[in-house]
Scaffold this motif. Sequence first.
Motif, PDB file in Angstrom:
ATOM      1  N   SER A 125       0.840  -1.192   0.000  1.00 55.11           N
ATOM      2  CA  SER A 125       0.000   0.000   0.000  1.00 55.11           C
ATOM      3  C   SER A 125       0.873   1.240   0.000  1.00 55.11           C
ATOM      4  O   SER A 125       2.055   1.190   0.364  1.00 55.11           O
ATOM      5  N   ILE A 126       0.292   2.356  -0.360  1.00 52.73           N
ATOM      6  CA  ILE A 126       1.029   3.622  -0.378  1.00 52.73           C
ATOM      7  C   ILE A 126       1.543   3.972   1.022  1.00 52.73           C
ATOM      8  O   ILE A 126       2.600   4.559   1.171  1.00 52.73           O
ATOM      9  N   HIS A 127       0.822   3.566   2.047  1.00 55.79           N
ATOM     10  CA  HIS A 127       1.237   3.859   3.423  1.00 55.79           C
ATOM     11  C   HIS A 127       2.569   3.205   3.780  1.00 55.79           C
ATOM     12  O   HIS A 127       3.295   3.704   4.630  1.00 55.79           O
ATOM     13  N   SER A 128       2.896   2.111   3.123  1.00 57.98           N
ATOM     14  CA  SER A 128       4.159   1.433   3.423  1.00 57.98           C
ATOM     15  C   SER A 128       5.364   2.172   2.844  1.00 57.98           C
ATOM     16  O   SER A 128       6.496   1.864   3.174  1.00 57.98           O
ATOM     17  N   LEU A 129       5.133   3.167   2.008  1.00 64.57           N
ATOM     18  CA  LEU A 129       6.220   3.904   1.375  1.00 64.57           C
ATOM     19  C   LEU A 129       6.751   5.055   2.219  1.00 64.57           C
ATOM     20  O   LEU A 129       7.771   5.643   1.893  1.00 64.57           O
ATOM     21  N   PHE A 130       6.036   5.383   3.297  1.00 57.60           N
ATOM     22  CA  PHE A 130       6.387   6.555   4.083  1.00 57.60           C
ATOM     23  C   PHE A 130       6.717   6.183   5.525  1.00 57.60           C
ATOM     24  O   PHE A 130       6.145   5.261   6.084  1.00 57.60           O
TER      25      PHE A 130
END
Length: 154
Positions: free
Chosen positions: A122-127
């Motif tokens: 998910s995009i959340h894992s990128l930050f």
Amino acid sequence: MCLEINLMDSNRCVFCEITRGNIKTRKIYETKHSIAILDAFPLKEGHSLIISKTHSPKIQDLSSEASNDIFNTLYFLTEKIEKAMDCSSSLISIHNGKDSGQEIPHFHIHIIPASYSNRNRSIHSLFDKKDIQTDKIDEYWKKISREVGSTQSI
């Protein structure tokens, strides 16, 4: 390799050169305001780009007409790319300015085919979320709402 220009020349934008036809690409679609190509350095099979024909670094620099055209192109191509690449989903990505990771300062959209077998995150894992101050969410909401001209809550 399709790129036939010295990309180290800082006075030349690679995407402007592509839209002018000065660089050979694998073009898949074209409209009045955009050109869609296969990415020369793909992250996955079928990784495509939709590039604005005008040199506009960020989405807010586009005209309303160009923006509508580009997003209609995105709408049209996403399903076609997913079907062609036999995948169930895609990652749609826009880096809107240098600080967001935009490497070429020219508005473009990535369409990256994806399926469950790709093990996409998910995009959340990128930050790194440790820098986020969740106790300030209402403050962020108020700042953005003031800019937008809205103070309604849900």
